[in-house]
Design a protein around this motif. Sequence first.
Motif, PDB file in Angstrom:
ATOM      1  N   HIS A  43       0.862  -1.175   0.000  1.00  0.00           N
ATOM      2  CA  HIS A  43       0.000   0.000   0.000  1.00  0.00           C
ATOM      3  C   HIS A  43       0.902   1.230   0.000  1.00  0.00           C
ATOM      4  O   HIS A  43       1.670   1.444   0.924  1.00  0.00           O
ATOM      5  N   PRO A  70      -1.503  12.196   5.852  1.00  0.00           N
ATOM      6  CA  PRO A  70      -0.847  13.139   6.759  1.00  0.00           C
ATOM      7  C   PRO A  70      -0.001  12.434   7.807  1.00  0.00           C
ATOM      8  O   PRO A  70       0.862  13.040   8.425  1.00  0.00           O
ATOM      9  N   ASP A 100      -9.157   4.020   4.139  1.00  0.00           N
ATOM     10  CA  ASP A 100      -8.293   2.859   4.263  1.00  0.00           C
ATOM     11  C   ASP A 100      -8.472   2.258   5.652  1.00  0.00           C
ATOM     12  O   ASP A 100      -8.320   2.955   6.659  1.00  0.00           O
ATOM     13  N   THR A 144      -7.704  15.277   7.217  1.00  0.00           N
ATOM     14  CA  THR A 144      -7.616  13.828   7.166  1.00  0.00           C
ATOM     15  C   THR A 144      -7.713  13.310   8.589  1.00  0.00           C
ATOM     16  O   THR A 144      -7.073  13.839   9.495  1.00  0.00           O
ATOM     17  N   VAL A 178      -7.388  10.152  11.262  1.00  0.00           N
ATOM     18  CA  VAL A 178      -6.816   8.837  11.529  1.00  0.00           C
ATOM     19  C   VAL A 178      -7.466   8.315  12.801  1.00  0.00           C
ATOM     20  O   VAL A 178      -7.456   8.977  13.840  1.00  0.00           O
ATOM     21  N   GLN A 219      -5.913   8.428  22.613  1.00  0.00           N
ATOM     22  CA  GLN A 219      -6.001   9.341  21.476  1.00  0.00           C
ATOM     23  C   GLN A 219      -6.544   8.583  20.279  1.00  0.00           C
ATOM     24  O   GLN A 219      -5.827   8.307  19.332  1.00  0.00           O
ATOM     25  N   HIS A 224      -6.175  15.722  11.289  1.00  0.00           N
ATOM     26  CA  HIS A 224      -5.028  16.472  10.778  1.00  0.00           C
ATOM     27  C   HIS A 224      -5.504  17.560   9.825  1.00  0.00           C
ATOM     28  O   HIS A 224      -6.143  17.259   8.817  1.00  0.00           O
ATOM     29  N   MET A 245      -2.743  19.254  14.480  1.00  0.00           N
ATOM     30  CA  MET A 245      -3.557  18.050  14.631  1.00  0.00           C
ATOM     31  C   MET A 245      -4.401  18.217  15.895  1.00  0.00           C
ATOM     32  O   MET A 245      -3.885  18.675  16.914  1.00  0.00           O
ATOM     33  N   VAL A 246      -5.643  17.875  15.793  1.00  0.00           N
ATOM     34  CA  VAL A 246      -6.520  17.933  16.955  1.00  0.00           C
ATOM     35  C   VAL A 246      -7.032  16.539  17.286  1.00  0.00           C
ATOM     36  O   VAL A 246      -7.534  15.835  16.411  1.00  0.00           O
ATOM     37  N   ALA A 247      -6.862  16.143  18.532  1.00  0.00           N
ATOM     38  CA  ALA A 247      -7.423  14.869  19.003  1.00  0.00           C
ATOM     39  C   ALA A 247      -8.636  15.202  19.863  1.00  0.00           C
ATOM     40  O   ALA A 247      -8.485  15.624  21.008  1.00  0.00           O
ATOM     41  N   PRO A 248      -9.830  15.044  19.302  1.00  0.00           N
ATOM     42  CA  PRO A 248     -11.021  15.458  20.055  1.00  0.00           C
ATOM     43  C   PRO A 248     -11.229  14.602  21.300  1.00  0.00           C
ATOM     44  O   PRO A 248     -10.953  13.402  21.298  1.00  0.00           O
ATOM     45  N   GLY A 279     -11.069  18.628  27.553  1.00  0.00           N
ATOM     46  CA  GLY A 279     -11.250  19.172  26.216  1.00  0.00           C
ATOM     47  C   GLY A 279     -10.371  18.445  25.225  1.00  0.00           C
ATOM     48  O   GLY A 279      -9.832  17.381  25.523  1.00  0.00           O
ATOM     49  N   ASP A 280     -10.228  19.014  24.074  1.00  0.00           N
ATOM     50  CA  ASP A 280      -9.447  18.376  23.028  1.00  0.00           C
ATOM     51  C   ASP A 280      -7.950  18.494  23.307  1.00  0.00           C
ATOM     52  O   ASP A 280      -7.515  19.236  24.168  1.00  0.00           O
ATOM     53  N   MET A 281      -7.201  17.747  22.555  1.00  0.00           N
ATOM     54  CA  MET A 281      -5.751  17.885  22.570  1.00  0.00           C
ATOM     55  C   MET A 281      -5.338  18.424  21.207  1.00  0.00           C
ATOM     56  O   MET A 281      -5.856  17.974  20.187  1.00  0.00           O
ATOM     57  N   VAL A 282      -4.432  19.375  21.219  1.00  0.00           N
ATOM     58  CA  VAL A 282      -3.940  19.924  19.958  1.00  0.00           C
ATOM     59  C   VAL A 282      -2.444  19.680  19.872  1.00  0.00           C
ATOM     60  O   VAL A 282      -1.705  19.992  20.804  1.00  0.00           O
ATOM     61  N   ALA A 283      -2.030  19.092  18.762  1.00  0.00           N
ATOM     62  CA  ALA A 283      -0.598  18.915  18.505  1.00  0.00           C
ATOM     63  C   ALA A 283      -0.198  19.936  17.455  1.00  0.00           C
ATOM     64  O   ALA A 283      -0.487  19.752  16.272  1.00  0.00           O
TER      65      ALA A 283
END
Lengths: 357, 357, 357, 357
Positions: A224, A230, B153, B244, B246, B254, B259, B288-291, D286-290
Amino acid sequence: MTEQKSIGIAVVGAGYWGPNLVRNAAATPALRLEYLCDLDTERARTVLGAYSTVRVSGSLDEVLADPAVDAVAVATPAATHLPVAMAALRAGKHVLVEKPLAATVSDGRALVDEAQARGLVLMLDHTYCYTPAVQRLRELVRGGEIGSVQYLDSVRINLGLVQPDVDVLWDLAPHDLSIFLSILPDDIVPVSVAAHGSDPIGAGRACVGHLTLELSNGAMAHVHVNWLSPTKIRTMVIGGSERTVVWDDLNLLQRLAVHDRGVERKGAIDLGPEERTRAIISYRTGDMVAPALPEREALRAVMAEFAASIGERRAPLTDGWAGLRVLTILEAASKSLASGGVFVDVEQEHMVGGAVA
Amino acid sequence: MTEQKSIGIAVVGAGYWGPNLVRNAAATPALRLEYLCDLDTERARTVLGAYSTVRVSGSLDEVLADPAVDAVAVATPAATHLPVAMAALRAGKHVLVEKPLAATVSDGRALVDEAQARGLVLMLDHTYCYTPAVQRLRELVRGGEIGSVQYLDSVRINLGLVQPDVDVLWDLAPHDLSIFLSILPDDIVPVSVAAHGSDPIGAGRACVGHLTLELSNGAMAHVHVNWLSPTKIRTMVIGGSERTVVWDDLNLLQRLAVHDRGVERKGAIDLGPEERTRAIISYRTGDMVAPALPEREALRAVMAEFAASIGERRAPLTDGWAGLRVLTILEAASKSLASGGVFVDVEQEHMVGGAVA
Amino acid sequence: MTEQKSIGIAVVGAGYWGPNLVRNAAATPALRLEYLCDLDTERARTVLGAYSTVRVSGSLDEVLADPAVDAVAVATPAATHLPVAMAALRAGKHVLVEKPLAATVSDGRALVDEAQARGLVLMLDHTYCYTPAVQRLRELVRGGEIGSVQYLDSVRINLGLVQPDVDVLWDLAPHDLSIFLSILPDDIVPVSVAAHGSDPIGAGRACVGHLTLELSNGAMAHVHVNWLSPTKIRTMVIGGSERTVVWDDLNLLQRLAVHDRGVERKGAIDLGPEERTRAIISYRTGDMVAPALPEREALRAVMAEFAASIGERRAPLTDGWAGLRVLTILEAASKSLASGGVFVDVEQEHMVGGAVA
Amino acid sequence: MTEQKSIGIAVVGAGYWGPNLVRNAAATPALRLEYLCDLDTERARTVLGAYSTVRVSGSLDEVLADPAVDAVAVATPAATHLPVAMAALRAGKHVLVEKPLAATVSDGRALVDEAQARGLVLMLDHTYCYTPAVQRLRELVRGGEIGSVQYLDSVRINLGLVQPDVDVLWDLAPHDLSIFLSILPDDIVPVSVAAHGSDPIGAGRACVGHLTLELSNGAMAHVHVNWLSPTKIRTMVIGGSERTVVWDDLNLLQRLAVHDRGVERKGAIDLGPEERTRAIISYRTGDMVAPALPEREALRAVMAEFAASIGERRAPLTDGWAGLRVLTILEAASKSLASGGVFVDVEQEHMVGGAVA
């Protein structure tokens, strides 16, 4: 020391990969770096930096005419590999060429034949094959430690440059294919390939691709590749009857994981049809071993192998045939892609022969 | 409280999944758990434990004849879904059934028709669709936050039980397919599917499988399922023009990563053919945000939706049509597998209609 | 079956931990769950659910008076452990008690003495000591496989409930201390402890804490506990002269990693003072092994050990002395905290004796 | 271009760090690399490689006497920083020096005074302070985005060279301390420090170390450094009242994670003593932001800042005072270590003044 540095080398191409070749050639005792050659001489000068004694040339002819140059490392766009490498061979120079060997199998074959006729080294820079991880994988798989090969799966996705001339399969899959070919035993070869691709951004070529290879032992290998992801993933799984190896190239502290774990079919037991399958499958759960691997730059080993194969007048580990085999699979994959994803036979003529890589 | 518990439910099947249904039915205020029904009553008793007031029955007829039973949750082998669920519907019971809905599309259609004719709820236990992660994915994708869908994917691999009756595609891919269908906008549907599979352990059915789906918007979705992997991977990537996502279901801290990053084609610029592509692609790199997602058991939400759809006399989120759509894709996949991996059209008749899941 | 369930048990406390005790007691064949006892009987009923035959009682006296009750599992606030457990012992019941054993060493000693005088089992629910990971750690450390112990380091941080009655050291560090004591050889005991803490949110007690323990062999053990961390970390490193083990309790697929890697001082070599140190230290780099561990709930093993120790009239693995040792260290730590972080001797009276845990 | 390269620089020391200085000085447009100076000229030549025009010198005097040399980068052992840097300053050269500034605070102060008296730049190579991660941390913390600082925790452990002249605190903790000082607001300074260390391998100096710092706002900062760990950890957590930031320097794809999550004390509510604490603490999830961070080599930014501060006749971001502050804390830590770990006041004289770094 002087004696060691008996092989004069010129790097052709100061683009993306050229600077890496320059750096590693300069650091290889057996090589004497003579030129960095690029039409854009300003760029070449920038690559070398302000403190280098290495010469810049904008003329391939000039470089090839210089008797101080014994070998050439080619890092130009794939479409130019044939003329550049052919000119170098015809000038009597050994050649190290970036993957892919050439734009077509027949072009690649011409280079292989030319090198063979002239007794020159033609080597492919299949860099991954020289990483400690792949060399250990090679031992594990070819050495039989994992048992019989059951499946291979490779994922190589990241946010990548959309190439102007090739699709994502030609850009990225040569890495996976050269690794597969390097680690598989001689008697397991791809016999057919199906390719699926999509171009969701309208780039004019596949940006997401999947390859499915049928191997001669009945196992399946899958690749793949994706320019649009990203997140970066570089993972390969090789499933065997005794062990399964997971290679995560981005896990610097634990690149290889050898799992003593798997699924096996037990010997035939006469059971009713319903229960038959469940009964004869056994699960084995053992430890996982992450082998200690040396940290070293693979391209340094590429350069050392190039120099050694020239000095010892032998085929390098990744010779022209290794490059031809990758091209052969890529051509079949492109044919499959154009035919709606059907399996296309992989021409076997080049799948054996030459040095094994 | 008594009023709330107005829906009497029986769980049928005390095997792998049944205990989860029992536990969650018992914990759902709107449900009154009446029976656990299994031919193996000893097993059913063990599932309930030594301190339960829930009745055990070895007879489906007995359970269906009991007017205290308003609804039935079916967790028997897939091959028996048709007779068990049909009997329940004919006895006037609402039905929640494990995936897949039935062994064939036509069997599934018969159940959908029967439920519709009787005005009964027929719900699929597509558990993943009720996880906080998928519900957020659904908002992100259907709500347009990720932009246009470019690719999907999904990888679902682990050391899994080789099933006696179905291959790995029928065993695992229903999860991925039901999720795809749940999160995609209504106007993006699978139009064709190609399936590859291999059986390297001689189990008599595919143990490693790949599905490639062509979607109606030109994007490609891919599913990799594998029973033979010593490492467990549960990852889905949904690539969009704006963002995007993931989803790594094993990364408890997480699970989702959104992204703000991608690849875009810029408007047409008139350049030479060589440089054209590179020039019109732009890369965007953002955060990048991880909600934050609630931690809750998805099956609890399944039970709540089942009870609510019965109480409110409406179709559940994952109704029979959702089950039919998954079956339709699986049948096409099996046809592709039997035909050497060619793309097979996905019959569109059932791909729309019913409640959207 | 009836014979097996000869030990009647009551769970006291339906708060945070009680439901886990109820669930695991109910699933343990050798135990017969008689009561869930809590002043808040409504809460106790909710914990048991709508389908349970287990009795609820709001009166400890009633429970202790019932001859069907042979043993009591105490999951009430720490401050009440003394009266509840003492009453149970005086009623002739075996006792399993949550950590910490009691609010003070002298209270704990009273319980130990009472149990001993009456020939009753007094067991601490040091749950972690019954995980497959700690049991393997115990083998690796006590069995000598890691060589001599060089250091221990434990990090246990997450977003935790600020407790109304105890600081973060008393809330979380008992886990780490009980694990240390369980895995260390008998001849390595803590001899002094220094504690640092801070209360940056004005909670009235330390919310972030560090413990440094000097061990009798000269090694240092360190514990970092924190209620205020948004990320959850549960990691322990045990460094040995031969191997170092890393336990990451949140890495479900690879909880233990045994590194055949370390630093050693070589035998005396006569060098100049400057180079002496560098010359006599050697580095060993070997493979990492992640042992296969069974997946099982530790609390199930706690219940089984409680039942077995009652049945076999022997001390359990984590007996009252194990609880006393943890209390002894915690008291010294509190003394250090109150004295500005100086090292405080750990009273050795209770550090040996009883069963070894 | 010629004008830009107006600052001639010599690198002194061709050991571990010197080659990095050479490479980055050579790549910095504003610098003109004149010499690599080392007593071991053979080693210096090896560092430069076979193709360099940069001069090698075995004589510091020769280098300092050359008017082409405007500045010197010192990468010699810490014990020699005083004589080497002092000689350079006295020769009128600007100085960039590796951490730590010198072996003692008074030596360091002498260098700072000398530089100040002569109007020369004295810069510390606190490399980490120039990483994109720390620069973002600095914005987040000093800019107030995380709210008030509640705690800091840094772990820096790996299998490290046991140094011949310094313990693990002096070897590794300067990184953590310089980062703390760089990101904390001006009004939050360390006021006391306690140090614990152990030497389990008999190396003659602490190989495992812990620092606890009390900050002027009441918060606690902790540093764990360790040469003996087979796993490498580089993590820093900065807890704030509004947000908490986790920096994992080995997570290349997500170095910083900003958690909008924490624990807060609510305003005073009159409750009974038992429930008071629990009631007035609130949890925010809350959310995490990278955040997206550029990938660039920090040492390149160090060189650019050195050149800029010379060109602009201003103090660099990490000037001599920054180095003095680190030294001051290290000296207090050593005093604590020698006194059994008691808290030792951090001399405040040097904790303010100079440029803020």
